[in-house]
Motif scaffolding. Structure first.
Motif, PDB file in Angstrom:
ATOM      1  N   ARG A  69      -4.669  -2.062  -0.273  1.00 37.52           N
ATOM      2  CA  ARG A  69      -3.399  -2.476  -0.840  1.00 37.52           C
ATOM      3  C   ARG A  69      -2.278  -1.660  -0.228  1.00 37.52           C
ATOM      4  O   ARG A  69      -2.413  -0.465  -0.025  1.00 37.52           O
ATOM      5  CB  ARG A  69      -3.399  -2.284  -2.361  1.00 37.52           C
TER       6      ARG A  69
ATOM      7  N   GLU B 245      -6.017   3.322 -11.332  1.00 39.05           N
ATOM      8  CA  GLU B 245      -4.744   3.323 -12.036  1.00 39.05           C
ATOM      9  C   GLU B 245      -4.249   4.757 -12.241  1.00 39.05           C
ATOM     10  O   GLU B 245      -5.049   5.690 -12.352  1.00 39.05           O
ATOM     11  CB  GLU B 245      -4.887   2.641 -13.393  1.00 39.05           C
TER      12      GLU B 245
ATOM     13  N   SER C  38      -4.112   1.365  -7.387  1.00 39.94           N
ATOM     14  CA  SER C  38      -4.147   0.006  -7.916  1.00 39.94           C
ATOM     15  C   SER C  38      -2.872  -0.340  -8.678  1.00 39.94           C
ATOM     16  O   SER C  38      -2.078  -1.158  -8.245  1.00 39.94           O
ATOM     17  CB  SER C  38      -5.370  -0.153  -8.828  1.00 39.94           C
TER      18      SER C  38
END
Length: 454
Positions: free
Chosen positions: A253, A199, A222
């Protein structure tokens, strides 16, 4: 070819940490050289490490060295002789630790930590005007028993390298900038957090009453801003985005979530309630704002007594994503612009079981049909108005930004002829805009992150 030499003592320690305990998962040695497409020789202890499958070109990938394995991660490319090169093992040893109370850390450079770059455990401490980069663990973080900490005007980037390469670790990841568990009343103001392998900015597990204001948070792996199992947090006036840069071949991702809240499983929870998310600009992320059932979320989790208001969400994969139930939560005065053809709202549970969720004076615009994903159906805006409960004042119109694209906050200011001017619902707790301008300037509050400024 460029040659980078690494101190043998450092490397031996890293290799011992890597191969000495086979039961530890997620330990990686990371050679950080900003070189991704040419030839690079890394010499350690007078022996050249060689790539496992291609010994001719030492680029990003895995390499063998005696009994160990080296992972080479080159995040930015370029000539390594012009940038820093370090060797890291994730042994959680913190580089700078602030333990006393009422201390100020000003203008510090922390890099190549094998744990957190800067760790604060004292109360009422402030870290300001500092830079933290290339840490194996968190960048800058407040840990229990800290409280009332402040992080102001720091630059935090390329941390949590142990999550090589952004997704290979099996034991989770941390923050570029944030709090540990049970660290209340912290403030994060005017920081820049980017390219961290976890994060970008966040708080979790009873880190109640956290303030995140006027930060620029982008390109983290993330989630850019994450509120996890914490109550009464304020997320205000942040610029959040994803540039679309995906350099790592092992990236799991395609882009980070913009602003997300959730209740992961912690003893005594769920804790998420009283969240205020106002005046933020979120561009080109996986989801603009998301209330998520992340992994094994806490049973009984609801977004309760919260306010999601006056945010500008532009061209995210989903504008607003609501995976769980809302209770006494107001979603008002937001702009959701989806010129990319993606959904404005995704709520697989719709408002079934919801207690007084309110959609008030939001402006939606994009490509119909199917802009509203409700239970088992994709709806147009008019169909959504007939299906959803407790909706008032919402419209489907072009908000008319000055620019409407890019990653500068001013691009999302309103034009004089915008439908958003003087069109917002009255909302307690939104007394200023993203630039700090008092609201309202006209007859009523403007919709979106900015009041119109002639």
């Amino acid at each position: 070819d460029p040659t980078v030499r690494v101190r043998p003592q450092s490397f031996k320690r890293c290799i011992a940490n890597l191969v000495g305990n086979a039961t530890r998962h997620g330990d990686h040695v990371v050679v950080l050289g900003d070189h991704s497409d040419g030839h690079l020789t890394v010499i350690v202890d007078d022996a050249v490490i060689r790539k496992l499958h291609d010994p001719d070109a030492l680029t990003e990938g895995s390499y063998s060295y005696r009994e160990g394995t080296v992972h080479l991660w080159c995040p930015r490319g370029g000539d390594p002789s012009a940038h820093e090169t370090g060797v890291l093992a994730y042994d959680r040893q913190r580089l700078v630790v602030v333990q006393g109370d009422w201390l100020i850390l000003d203008g510090v450079m922390a890099r190549f930590s094998t744990g957190a770059g800067i760790a604060v455990t004292g109360r009422h401490c402030e870290v300001r005007n500092s830079e933290v980069k290339w840490s194996a663990g968190d960048g800058l973080r407040f840990y229990k028993p800290a409280s009332n900490g402040r992080a102001v005007n720091n630059v935090v980037h390329d941390n949590f390298c142990a999550n090589f390469a952004r997704g290979a670790r099996n034991s989770g990841w941390g923050y570029g900038l944030g709090t540990g568990a049970e660290v209340p009343d912290c403030e994060f103001i005017g920081n820049r957090s980017y390219r961290n392998s976890g994060e970008g900015l966040g708080c979790y597990n009873q880190s109640h009453s956290t303030l995140m204001r006027n930060n620029t948070v982008y390109d983290n792996w993330s989630v850019n801003i994450y509120i996890d199992s914490a109550a009464d947090c304020l997320v205000d006036g942040n610029m959040v985005y994803n540039t679309g840069r995906v350099p790592e071949p092992n990236l799991r991702r395609s882009r980070p979530v913009g602003i997300m809240c959730a209740d992961e499983v912690y003893r005594g929870g769920p804790y998420l309630k009283g969240l205020t998310v106002i005046n933020n600009i979120v561009v080109s992320c996986q989801r603009g704002f998301s209330f998520s059932r992340w992994q094994s979320a806490m049973e009984g989790s609801v977004l309760k007594d919260s306010l999601i208001a006056n945010n500008t969400l532009a061209d995210n994969d989903v504008g607003i994503s609501l995976a769980e139930t809302l209770e006494s939560t107001l979603i008002a005065n937001n702009i959701v612009l989806q010129t990319n053809g993606k959904p404005c709202v995704n709520a697989p549970n719709g408002d079934v079981g919801a207690v007084n969720p309110q959609w008030r004076n939001n402006v939606f615009f994009g490509v119909e049909p199917g802009s509203f994903l409700w239970p088992k159906q994709a709806l147009t805006f008019d169909e959504w108005l007939k299906t959803a409960r407790n909706v008032a004042g919402c419209v489907w119109k072009d908000p008319k930004f000055l620019v409407g694209e890019g990653f500068e906050p001013r691009n999302y200011r309103l034009r004089r002829d915008s439908v958003c001017s003087d069109a917002g619902a009255r909302v307690d707790g939104v007394g200023h805009d993203a630039a700090g301008t008092p609201r309202p300037r006209g007859k009523a509050i403007d919709i979106g992150a900015f009041e119109f400024a002639p």
